[in-house]
Design an enzyme around this catalytic site. Structure first.
Site, PDB file in Angstrom:
ATOM      1  N   ASP A  77       0.820  -1.216   0.000  1.00  0.00           N
ATOM      2  CA  ASP A  77       0.000   0.000   0.000  1.00  0.00           C
ATOM      3  C   ASP A  77       0.850   1.261   0.000  1.00  0.00           C
ATOM      4  OD1 ASP A  77      -2.321  -1.376  -0.064  1.00  0.00           O
ATOM      5  OD2 ASP A  77      -2.973  -0.924   1.978  1.00  0.00           O
ATOM      6  N   ASP A 110      -7.059  -7.670  13.900  1.00  0.00           N
ATOM      7  CA  ASP A 110      -6.635  -9.027  14.248  1.00  0.00           C
ATOM      8  C   ASP A 110      -7.421  -9.572  15.439  1.00  0.00           C
ATOM      9  OD1 ASP A 110      -5.542  -7.160  15.971  1.00  0.00           O
ATOM     10  OD2 ASP A 110      -3.468  -7.669  15.527  1.00  0.00           O
TER      11      ASP A 110
END
Length: 525
Positions: free
Chosen positions: A129, A282
């Site tokens: 990214d 996460d």
């Protein structure tokens, strides 16, 4: 004239007496009751944290004494031999999400591409990214280098950063070539797995179809870089050796650390995939997967090398994300956890009370409000008495239990306590932001990594005092104000007190001042 002077003196004395009476009344009505209530709340929270720490210590000791760690119950060697003989290795995808990782992209890509696994059963997916076009070109060239060596590397980029890391991982799993993959391994850009990582992790998932996640332990390559990294190592060693081990051994649930883990792709899909509603995507995925009935295992002897943040700016951003995200997730998922009918009451209680409330919220609040606010204020209000078991013995026991996992740094215990108390100021603030959903709740700043920069002579890391940056840019006024407050209370205790608490207060004030002027960690020129 003498009578007039006496009258003025009497009126002055009367005024002083009335002022003293007013102040005394204010202390009785406006200071003592709220302070007493705050102390009671902090005492309850301290006892909760104390019980939780003792409980986890007992579980870990029992596990070690009986030799019944969860991952030791699997017969990996026989399964490995069977896979090698029958050549029936599953298709594995390895994802490396990165964002402007100038110093570490070669380390991570090189380590992952060197993993031992049948080349036709492994896909390495670099999710870049980066906004730096030059850096993107360098990362792509690194990928092409490994493609020429026979590694199946897929270089993926996006035109936006929607969802940050969660968005990149989600889009990576949606690629057509991932359809044949059964498992996905995730490594952040500074993680360097050993060659046999897949052979020591994937077989767990093959042996137990109910298993969704295999989490490895972190090993820090720069723990000795400076005092701040040594202190971080002490905190994280407890997290892995105790918190993760207890969760794995008792109810087979713990928080995914976001990296150095192997997921069953079916479990990710069953849990609803990656979501970017908090900064701890996460942990979000792990909680949702556990509510679907999936199980996790923590492999304590499987370590993956990585880097600790060694600049205070990077560490502060990381701790804000790690404290704000869980609190915000707790706010959003409590009702969902309570209403879940698929898991047992014990598991729901463990997730809500122990995993979220005590470890992610109470621990930060007690550390800051009790030790840096309540205790100093109570010194200036002698009517309120703090019992020694609450003020000294319980905190000392918790501290010893927390630090027992890093015996090599035991001589740094005092520095660790003072540093953790300062950082609890930021963690408490971040926790409140997360619970309220206030400003900065979704702030995502990638933790800066230095990689080989510390080893290159051309880019020497200098002590902070030699930094050319302006002094004003390194000042942290909130820490300086806390330091002034604690210094004032310490001076008051030296003059009027009788319990020698000024020793602790002076040390803690010094810690706030040192960090307040930015004299912590290292600085890159």
């Amino acid at each position: 004239m003498r009578n007039i002077f006496r009258a003025e003196v009497n009126s002055t004395n009367d005024f002083q007496g009335s002022f003293t009476d007013v102040w005394q009344n204010m202390r009785v009505t406006m200071v003592i009751p709220p302070l007493t209530a705050a102390i009671c709340i902090c005492v309850v929270m301290s006892v909760m944290m104390f019980i939780e720490r003792v409980y986890m210590t007992v579980v870990v000791l029992l596990v070690k004494l009986t030799g019944k760690k969860k991952y030791m119950q699997y017969k990996l060697e026989a399964l490995k031999e069977d896979l090698e003989q029958n050549r029936s290795c599953p298709m594995v995808l390895v994802q490396i999400p990165m964002f402007n990782e100038k110093e570490v992209y070669k380390l991570s890509i090189g380590s992952v591409c060197s993993l031992k696994w049948p080349s036709d059963r492994l896909i390495v997916q670099v999710l870049d990214d980066s906004t730096n076009e030059v850096l993107r070109t360098l990362v792509e060239l690194e990928c092409k280098k490994w493609i020429e060596r026979g590694v199946n590397v897929k270089y993926e980029t996006r035109n936006n950063r929607n969802g940050y890391k969660a968005g990149a991982l989600r889009e990576g799993l949606n690629k057509e070539y991932v359809d044949d993959c059964e498992f996905v391994v995730i490594f952040d850009a500074d993680f360097q797995p050993d060659e046999d990582f897949l052979w020591r992790s994937v077989p767990f998932l093959l042996e137990n179809p109910e298993l969704a996640l295999v989490q490895a332990r972190w090993k820090f390559v720069n723990a000795n870089e400076c005092l701040m990294t040594r202190l971080q190592e002490m905190s994280l060693a407890y997290h892995f050796a105790v918190e993760q081990e207890v969760g794995s051994s008792t109810c087979q649930f713990f928080g995914f650390n976001g990296t150095a883990g192997v997921w069953r792709i079916k479990a990710i899909e069953d849990a609803g995939g990656w979501k970017d509603r908090t900064t701890v995507e996460d942990m979000d995925l792990a909680v949702r997967a556990s509510l679907k009935g999936w199980k996790f295992v923590f492999v304590g002897d499987l370590e993956v090398k990585n880097e600790l943040p060694s600049t205070f700016k990077a560490y502060r951003f990381q701790q804000h994300r790690w404290s704000c995200g869980p609190a915000n997730l707790f706010r959003k998922m409590t009702k969902e956890i309570i209403n879940c009918e698929r898991v047992s009451f014990y598991k729901k209680f463990h997730v809500i009370y122990a995993f979220f409330f005590v470890r992610k919220i109470i621990a930060h609040w007690v550390t800051f409000f009790f030790y840096c606010v309540i205790i100093p204020i109570s010194i200036m209000v002698p009517e309120v008495h703090l019992p020694k078991p609450i003020a000294i013995y319980i905190p000392a026991t918790i501290t010893l239990l927390n630090s027992s996992c890093t015996l090599r740094s035991l001589h740094l215990l005092v520095f660790w306590i003072l540093f953790e108390n300062v950082m609890s100021f930021h963690r408490s603030k971040a926790t409140i932001i997360g619970l309220l959903g206030a400003n900065r709740v979704n702030e995502w700043v990638v933790t800066e990594k230095l990689g080989n920069a510390t080893k290159q002579k051309s880019n020497i890391i200098k002590p902070l005092k030699k930094s050319r940056s302006r002094f004003a840019e390194r000042l942290h006024f909130s820490e300086l104000l806390m330091g002034l407050f604690l210094l004032y209370v310490a001076c008051y205790d030296m003059i009027f007190g009788k319990d020698h608490m000024f020793v602790y207060l002076l040390l803690q004030a010094g810690a706030f001042f040192v960090i307040g002027v930015g004299y912590v960690g290292i600085s890159t020129p």
